[in-house]
Each structure stands twice: as structure tokens, then as C-alpha cells.
Design an enzyme around this catalytic site. Structure first.
Site, PDB file in Angstrom:
ATOM      1  N   ASP A  93       0.857  -2.532  -8.405  1.00 39.26           N
ATOM      2  CA  ASP A  93      -0.253  -3.452  -8.111  1.00 39.26           C
ATOM      3  C   ASP A  93      -1.606  -2.921  -8.574  1.00 39.26           C
ATOM      4  OD1 ASP A  93      -0.133  -1.531  -6.142  1.00 39.26           O
ATOM      5  OD2 ASP A  93      -0.770  -2.867  -4.533  1.00 39.26           O
TER       6      ASP A  93
ATOM      7  N   THR B   4       7.857  -0.066 -10.170  1.00 38.79           N
ATOM      8  CA  THR B   4       7.516   0.967  -9.175  1.00 38.79           C
ATOM      9  C   THR B   4       8.720   1.142  -8.250  1.00 38.79           C
ATOM     10  OG1 THR B   4       6.257   1.430  -7.156  1.00 38.79           O
ATOM     11  CG2 THR B   4       6.239  -0.842  -7.874  1.00 38.79           C
TER      12      THR B   4
ATOM     13  N   ARG C 104      24.398  14.620   5.257  1.00 43.57           N
ATOM     14  CA  ARG C 104      25.287  14.260   6.373  1.00 43.57           C
ATOM     15  C   ARG C 104      26.448  15.253   6.496  1.00 43.57           C
ATOM     16  NH1 ARG C 104      25.940  10.288   9.697  1.00 43.57           N
ATOM     17  NH2 ARG C 104      24.412   8.903   8.778  1.00 43.57           N
TER      18      ARG C 104
ATOM     19  N   GLY D 162       7.558   5.725  -0.826  1.00 41.70           N
ATOM     20  CA  GLY D 162       7.378   4.290  -0.599  1.00 41.70           C
ATOM     21  C   GLY D 162       5.955   3.900  -0.268  1.00 41.70           C
TER      22      GLY D 162
ATOM     23  N   LYS E 290      28.430  11.997  19.991  1.00 40.95           N
ATOM     24  CA  LYS E 290      27.943  11.994  18.606  1.00 40.95           C
ATOM     25  C   LYS E 290      26.956  13.149  18.460  1.00 40.95           C
ATOM     26  CE  LYS E 290      26.065   8.891  15.152  1.00 40.95           C
ATOM     27  NZ  LYS E 290      25.397   7.645  14.873  1.00 40.95           N
TER      28      LYS E 290
HETATM   29  P1  ADP Z   1       0.361   1.482  -9.471  1.00 38.44           P
HETATM   30  O1  ADP Z   1       0.062   0.668 -10.666  1.00 38.44           O
HETATM   31  O2  ADP Z   1       1.740   2.064  -9.491  1.00 38.44           O
HETATM   32  O3  ADP Z   1       0.040   0.755  -8.162  1.00 38.44           O
HETATM   33  P2  ADP Z   1      -2.095   3.014  -9.154  1.00 38.44           P
HETATM   34  O4  ADP Z   1      -2.495   2.337  -7.897  1.00 38.44           O
HETATM   35  O5  ADP Z   1      -2.289   4.489  -9.243  1.00 38.44           O
HETATM   36  O6  ADP Z   1      -0.557   2.784  -9.506  1.00 38.44           O
HETATM   37  O7  ADP Z   1      -2.881   2.313 -10.343  1.00 38.44           O
HETATM   38  C1  ADP Z   1      -2.660   2.708 -11.680  1.00 38.44           C
HETATM   39  C2  ADP Z   1      -3.959   2.631 -12.441  1.00 38.44           C
HETATM   40  O8  ADP Z   1      -4.434   1.271 -12.450  1.00 38.44           O
HETATM   41  C3  ADP Z   1      -5.116   3.420 -11.839  1.00 38.44           C
HETATM   42  O9  ADP Z   1      -5.073   4.782 -12.203  1.00 38.44           O
HETATM   43  C4  ADP Z   1      -6.310   2.732 -12.478  1.00 38.44           C
HETATM   44  O10 ADP Z   1      -6.450   3.144 -13.803  1.00 38.44           O
HETATM   45  C5  ADP Z   1      -5.859   1.258 -12.477  1.00 38.44           C
HETATM   46  N1  ADP Z   1      -6.372   0.576 -11.284  1.00 38.44           N
HETATM   47  C6  ADP Z   1      -5.908   0.670 -10.010  1.00 38.44           C
HETATM   48  N2  ADP Z   1      -6.657  -0.067  -9.165  1.00 38.44           N
HETATM   49  C7  ADP Z   1      -7.628  -0.638  -9.924  1.00 38.44           C
HETATM   50  C8  ADP Z   1      -8.742  -1.516  -9.639  1.00 38.44           C
HETATM   51  N3  ADP Z   1      -8.976  -1.957  -8.406  1.00 38.44           N
HETATM   52  N4  ADP Z   1      -9.526  -1.889 -10.669  1.00 38.44           N
HETATM   53  C9  ADP Z   1      -9.289  -1.454 -11.923  1.00 38.44           C
HETATM   54  N5  ADP Z   1      -8.269  -0.630 -12.256  1.00 38.44           N
HETATM   55  C10 ADP Z   1      -7.451  -0.225 -11.285  1.00 38.44           C
HETATM   56  O1  F6P Z   2       4.116   4.616  -6.222  1.00 38.89           O
HETATM   57  C1  F6P Z   2       5.195   5.462  -6.460  1.00 38.89           C
HETATM   58  C2  F6P Z   2       5.063   6.743  -5.679  1.00 38.89           C
HETATM   59  O2  F6P Z   2       6.154   7.579  -5.983  1.00 38.89           O
HETATM   60  C3  F6P Z   2       4.909   6.585  -4.171  1.00 38.89           C
HETATM   61  O3  F6P Z   2       6.126   6.343  -3.518  1.00 38.89           O
HETATM   62  C4  F6P Z   2       4.259   7.893  -3.797  1.00 38.89           C
HETATM   63  O4  F6P Z   2       3.511   7.771  -2.615  1.00 38.89           O
HETATM   64  C5  F6P Z   2       3.361   8.160  -4.980  1.00 38.89           C
HETATM   65  O5  F6P Z   2       3.866   7.417  -6.071  1.00 38.89           O
HETATM   66  C6  F6P Z   2       3.259   9.612  -5.372  1.00 38.89           C
HETATM   67  O6  F6P Z   2       2.342   9.700  -6.403  1.00 38.89           O
HETATM   68  P1  F6P Z   2       2.169  11.001  -7.320  1.00 38.89           P
HETATM   69  O7  F6P Z   2       3.359  11.079  -8.232  1.00 38.89           O
HETATM   70  O8  F6P Z   2       0.917  10.769  -8.055  1.00 38.89           O
HETATM   71  O9  F6P Z   2       2.158  12.176  -6.390  1.00 38.89           O
END
Ligand code: ADP
Ligand code: F6P
Length: 329
Positions: free
Chosen positions: A110, A133, A162, A178, A221
Site C-alpha cells: 500500500d 506483499t 511442534r 504481518g 496436553k
Molecule cells: P509497501 O509498499 O510494501 O507498503 P512501504 O510502506 O515501505 O512498503 O512503501 C514503499 C515505498 O513507497 C516507500 O519507501 C516510499 O518510497 C513510497 N511511499 C510509501 N508511502 C508513501 C506516501 N505516503 N507518499 C509517497 N510515497 C510513499
Molecule cells: O511488509 C512486509 C514485511 O515483511 C512486514 O511483515 C514486516 O513488518 C516488514 O516488512 C519488515 O521490513 P524490513 O524488511 O524492512 O525489516
């Protein structure tokens, strides 16, 4: 969904945010279906980092050979905090224009989609998102690429744990990834027969978990597995173990699965999903539609406005938590 007026001849593709198994299968599907439709495809390296630096390069059918089975992303990925600034996005947009790209496919989570939406709003760069993701936390799609693989990887680890738990009559707390949701936790908790599942959005007290384990022990258990989603505090399983020790004197062993869940060979489900979404993203751009994420709902491919996908929260499935609780008796 937004529309743009341009015959699409040349597109760019990038992966952004955390890598996820199946991203390569998605890249392959984007590149090969685009070439099948007579488009040129350009790689943007390391997500927004490469877009800002102008790190672009051509892709062809053979660049995609032997990657469908590989985890990670051949395009590299990255986090670019400066992309939240308008002036940084302006530089990125200039590079995209200079490379004569008529549209982009963004494979990420996102955060990556928020960046994509701003590029469209501010610079009219048409983008289609593909949800990639392990967290499965994107609204508007039942599954994200990488989630199924991460669940299976974590489950494999839990099954191994386990064996030791049962052999030593031990209590284990397994922490899974997560981010702020409990999708991985709820799925592996149910599939792995966990006694209790701690997620960030459904409160379970330590006392409840202790009571559950005690009831099980009274019935004979003697080993137990608890699942803890990392939430906002990776390593929280140690806090839970300490609380349990203080309240009961029990020694809870902690295992944090961490980044093992991000890598590895994508499952068949993830490869199929990635292939379908990759092709759908290209078809969407060819139709002149953008500012959407392609996703899957009830097995059908759908297009969801990026504003909706990033604006709403997807909740941890309560029904799975409830069922896991009933079945782990
Ligand atoms: P993911 O895409 O997996 O949710 P991130 O939240 O780290 O991972 O976002 C990935 C990249 O997207 C960030 O490093 C940044 O470059 C860009 N990004 C995230 N949020 C925003 C935002 N609000 N506005 C502009 N770019 C963003
Ligand atoms: O978004 C995927 C994820 O693996 C999350 O589950 C976790 O919180 C995060 O990324 C870890 O981010 P990084 O690899 O930057 O430590």
C-alpha cells in the site's frame, strides 16, 4: 478508475517495498504479456530509488528466463522515504517522461501504491498496481502475491517446532510477520493447531492464553504452541514469554521466524496469482485505464481504485481466529 488518452507503446515496471515470493512471476507476466501485445518494456531498478535516479534498462523475453520459480525480485526493491516529498516525485516523473514511458506497473504494497497515486495526480503518469506483499493487508484483494508462500514457510517451521515441543512437553511462542495485521498469524495458527493466536487488532490477554494452556494440561496436553503476530513491536514474543513466566513460572521458548518468511520458492498459488495479475495489469494499461490496483475477489480478477485500496483497512479474519480457538482444545 481513471482514464488516460494515449496509445500505449512503451511501459515501465518496478517492484517496491518489501520483497515477496512471486514478485518475479509477476514481472515475467508483465514483460511477456506486454511483448505479446507488441509493447516495449523497461525495467526500473529498486523501486522509487531507481525512478528518482533514472536507473532504467530494457527488458526482453529472454531477460525473464528461469525466474518464475525464484523468490525475491530480479528488479531489486527498496524503500525511498524521500518519495513522500513532492520535489522528489517531480524528479522521478521527469525521468519517466524522458524514457518515453506511456504507463507504469507498480508491484508492491500500500505504501508503494500511495506513491503511484501521487505520480498520477501530480504528473499524470498512468500507473496500475499489483499487490505484492507477504502481509496480505491490502484492501480490495482477497490475496496478495507472497502471502501463500509466507504462510507455508511459517507453517513448515511450526510443524518442526511442534516435534520438539511434543518431545520435551514444552511451551513455545512463535512470532510471525504481518505488520499491523494478523493474516499470517491467523492462517498459520489455524493450520498449525496453535492454542492461542495474538494479533494486533483482536485483543487476547496473557491470562486467557494461560487459562487455555492450563485447561489443556489438566486434560493431559503437555505441549503448546502460541502464535504471536509481530504487530508494531517485532520481538514482542519475548515480552509475552516474560509475562507468562512471571504469572506461572512456566518457561516459554521463543522462536521469531522473521525474514525467513519473505524468501524462498513461491508456491503454485502465488505463481498463478502473479501470472494472472501481471497480465491483467498490462491489459488495463492497454485499455487506457489507470490509478487502479488489479486484485482477486472470489477467484475473479478485479480492478480496484488505488484510493480505495490504500484508504480502507483489511481486518484480520475473525472467523479463522474463532475456529482455531475451538479446534485447539
Ligand atoms: P509497501 O509498499 O510494501 O507498503 P512501504 O510502506 O515501505 O512498503 O512503501 C514503499 C515505498 O513507497 C516507500 O519507501 C516510499 O518510497 C513510497 N511511499 C510509501 N508511502 C508513501 C506516501 N505516503 N507518499 C509517497 N510515497 C510513499
Ligand atoms: O511488509 C512486509 C514485511 O515483511 C512486514 O511483515 C514486516 O513488518 C516488514 O516488512 C519488515 O521490513 P524490513 O524488511 O524492512 O525489516
Amino acid at each position: 478508475m481513471a482514464k488516460f488518452q494515449h496509445p500505449v507503446k512503451r511501459i515501465g515496471v518496478y517492484t517496491s517495498g518489501g520483497d515477496a515470493p512471486g514478485m518475479n512471476a509477476a514481472i515475467r507476466a508483465v514483460v511477456r504479456s506486454a511483448i505479446h501485445s507488441k509493447l516495449e518494456v523497461v525495467a526500473i531498478s529498486s523501486g522509487y530509488v531507481g525512478m528518482v535516479e533514472g536507473d532504467f534498462g530494457p527488458l526482453n523475453l529472454r531477460s525473464m528466463a528461469n525466474i518464475i520459480q525464484r523468490g525475491g525480485t530480479v528488479l531489486k526493491t527498496g524503500r525511498c522515504p524521500e518519495f513522500t516529498k513532492a520535489e522528489t516525485r517531480k524528479i522521478a516523473a521527469e525521468h519517466v517522461r524522458k524514457a518515453q514511458l506511456d504507463g507504469l506497473v507498480c508491484i508492491g504494497g500500500d505504501g508503494s501504491f500511495r506513491g503511484a497515486h501521487l505520480l498520477w495526480q501530480e504528473h499524470q503518469i498512468p500507473i496500475v498496481g499489483i499487490p505484492g506483499t507477504i502481509d496480505n493487508d491490502i484492501y480490495g484483494t482477497d490475496f496478495t502475491i507472497g502471502f501463500d508462500t509466507a504462510v507455508n514457510t511459517a507453517l513448515d517451521a511450526i510443524d518442526r517446532i511442534r516435534d520438539t515441543a511434543a518431545s520435551h512437553d514444552r511451551l513455545f511462542i512463535v512470532e510471525v510477520m504481518g505488520r499491523n495485521t494478523g493474516f499470517i498469524a491467523s492462517h498459520v495458527g489455524l493450520a498449525g493447531g496453535a492454542e492461542e493466536i495474538f494479533t494486533p487488532d483482536v485483543p487476547i490477554t496473557v491470562e486467557q492464553a494461560i487459562e487455555k494452556i492450563r485447561t489443556g494440561r489438566n486434560r493431559g496436553k503437555l505441549s503448546s504452541i502460541l502464535i504471536a503476530a509481530e504487530g508494531q513491536k517485532p520481538g514482542r514474543a519475548y515480552d509475552l514469554a516474560e509475562q507468562i513466566r512471571k504469572k506461572t513460572g512456566w518457561d516459554a521458548k521463543v522462536c521469531i521466524l522473521g525474514h525467513t518468511q519473505r524468501g524462498g520458492t513461491p508456491t503454485a498459488s502465488d505463481r498463478v496469482l502473479a501470472s494472472r495479475l501481471g497480465a491483467a495489469a498490462v491489459e488495463t494499461l492497454i485499455r487506457g485505464e489507470c490509478d487502479v490496483m488489479v486484485g482477486v475477489q472470489n477467484s475473479a480478477i478485479v480492478a480496484v481504485p488505488i484510493e480505495l485500496a490504500t484508504g480502507k483497512e483489511k481486518q484480520t479474519p475473525r472467523d479463522l481466529l474463532k475456529l482455531a480457538n475451538i479446534l485447539a482444545n
